[in-house]
Write a protein that holds these residues in place. Structure first.
Motif, short mmCIF file in Angstrom:
data_model
loop_
_atom_site.label_atom_id
_atom_site.label_comp_id
_atom_site.label_asym_id
_atom_site.label_seq_id
_atom_site.Cartn_x
_atom_site.Cartn_y
_atom_site.Cartn_z
N SER A 78 0.83 -1.20 0.00
CA SER A 78 0.00 0.00 0.00
C SER A 78 0.87 1.25 0.00
O SER A 78 1.96 1.25 0.58
CB SER A 78 -0.90 0.00 1.24
OG SER A 78 -1.50 1.27 1.43
N SER A 93 3.64 7.04 4.50
CA SER A 93 2.87 8.09 5.18
C SER A 93 3.77 9.09 5.90
O SER A 93 3.43 10.26 6.04
CB SER A 93 1.89 7.46 6.17
OG SER A 93 2.56 6.64 7.11
N SER A 131 0.46 3.64 1.72
CA SER A 131 0.49 4.16 3.09
C SER A 131 1.82 3.86 3.79
O SER A 131 2.09 4.43 4.85
CB SER A 131 -0.67 3.60 3.91
OG SER A 131 -0.59 2.20 4.01
N GLU A 135 -5.34 1.82 1.60
CA GLU A 135 -4.73 2.34 2.82
C GLU A 135 -4.99 1.46 4.04
O GLU A 135 -4.27 1.53 5.03
CB GLU A 135 -5.23 3.77 3.09
CG GLU A 135 -4.74 4.78 2.06
CD GLU A 135 -5.17 6.18 2.40
OE1 GLU A 135 -5.93 6.36 3.38
OE2 GLU A 135 -4.74 7.12 1.69
#
Length: 356
Positions: free
Chosen positions: A133, A138, A135, A166
């Motif tokens: 992902s 992040s 993410s 996410e």
């Protein structure tokens, strides 16, 4: 030979004597640099290795336990020089390693990874399917081991496509759309082993896809695979049967030693590049284990300069299988990882390296 010159060479090209001479020169310089610039490293060396100064053989290099980075802040640069922080993977409640990179070490890391992967992929940029992902990125200043791996390999890809959302749920439409778009064309697939297994092999796809021209690179998560009785042979056979995929490269590496990964060779063994090496040590007295005898894996790398990660004793048990692969003409040691050391063995190591 300095590290920049070493990185210009074929990553599997030096014989034993040439490689040891090149590595020793760089590693002795790294040892001295870290000894002068890291109080934690200096304390370990003075306590455990009696103020060691210079090594004449790779097997004489001092080492620190990889677990030290989980319990202490260990770096050889000032806070103002920190460019990026890498964190190791870990289950909830576990301590994670934090590895501090300056721009120089980050550049060396990327270059080293590119040399190794480029040796089997070539220079072409392939459509890239990432079994993860977005993410993982992040935090722009801190990357996990997975994020660092994706970032390093992304230079070999184009049309980078992440198949997890996410919340780490598979986006079936994205996955099928990518596979439909590049059906019968070479693609690059990257992901951590257990995720690749779960989302590609265990996922009941809508149709059969031919990935025989593609390349899969994966690493990590073998403990989870062992829990479900999937070894490397089962893993490879499953991709062959489902996708016709045979160009599969597992690699061994860790966030604590950036840039140096040990890529799987044609014999199915992990192989040392010219700027890294391994030593197998007896867990009881740290003596050198001969070929075929398992022991604790010590990993050596000419890359880490911002922190003393050039010589680390891991928590993994491995066995040296030989040196110089005649099948694919790769020079260097090749080995297998058998699993994690028993807690009793690690406890003994921790006692040896305790500086409290």
């Amino acid at each position: 030979m300095n590290i920049l010159n070493l990185l210009k060479e074929n990553p599997f090209s030096l014989d034993k004597m040439e490689k040891e001479a090149a590595l020793l020169s760089i590693l002795n310089e790294l040892h001295d640099f870290h000894y002068q610039n890291s109080n934690s490293y200096q304390k370990i060396i003075d306590t455990v290795f009696a103020g060691f100064k210079v090594s004449e053989r790779l097997i004489d290099l001092p080492f620190i336990p990889v677990s030290a980075f989980k319990n202490h802040t260990i770096k050889s640069i000032n806070d103002t020089e920190i460019y990026k922080v890498l964190t190791s993977s870990g289950t909830t409640g576990q301590s994670v390693s934090r590895i501090y990179l300056d721009k120089e070490t980050a550049t060396l890391q990327t270059t080293a990874l590119s040399k190794i992967i480029g040796h089997v992929i070539g220079k072409q940029r392939l459509p890239m399917l990432i079994v993860d992902s977005k993410s993982v990125f992040s935090n722009k200043s801190s990357f996990s081991a997975r994020g660092a791996g994706i970032l390093g390999l992304s230079v070999f890809g184009k049309d980078h496509t992440y198949i997890l959302d996410e919340k780490f749920a598979v986006q079936e439409d994205v996955l099928h759309g990518f596979l439909e778009k590049y059906q019968d064309q070479p693609i690059l697939i990257f992901g951590f082993t257990f995720m690749v297994w779960e989302y590609l092999i265990q996922n009941p796809l809508l149709r059969k896809y031919d990935l025989s021209k593609s390349i899969l690179i994966h690493s990590g998560g073998w403990k989870r695979m062992q829990d479900i009785a999937v070894d490397n042979i089962v893993f490879r056979n499953s991709f062959l049967q489902k996708f016709g995929l045979t160009n599969i490269y597992n690699f061994y590496g860790m966030v604590e030693q950036v840039g140096s990964i040990f890529l799987e060779n044609n014999k199915g063994f992990l192989h040392c590049p010219i700027f890294a090496d391994i030593i197998i040590r007896n867990p009881k007295d740290f003596s050198i284990q001969p070929i075929g005898e398992p022991g604790l894996v010590q990993v050596i790398s000419a890359i880490p300069k911002s922190y003393p990660g050039h010589s680390l004793l891991t928590e993994d048990i491995g066995v040296l299988e030989g040196e110089n692969s005649s099948e694919n003409e790769w020079k260097g040691k090749y080995f297998r990882i058998l699993g994690r050391a028993k807690k009793a063995e690690l406890r003994g190591c921790s006692d040896t390296f305790s500086t409290n």
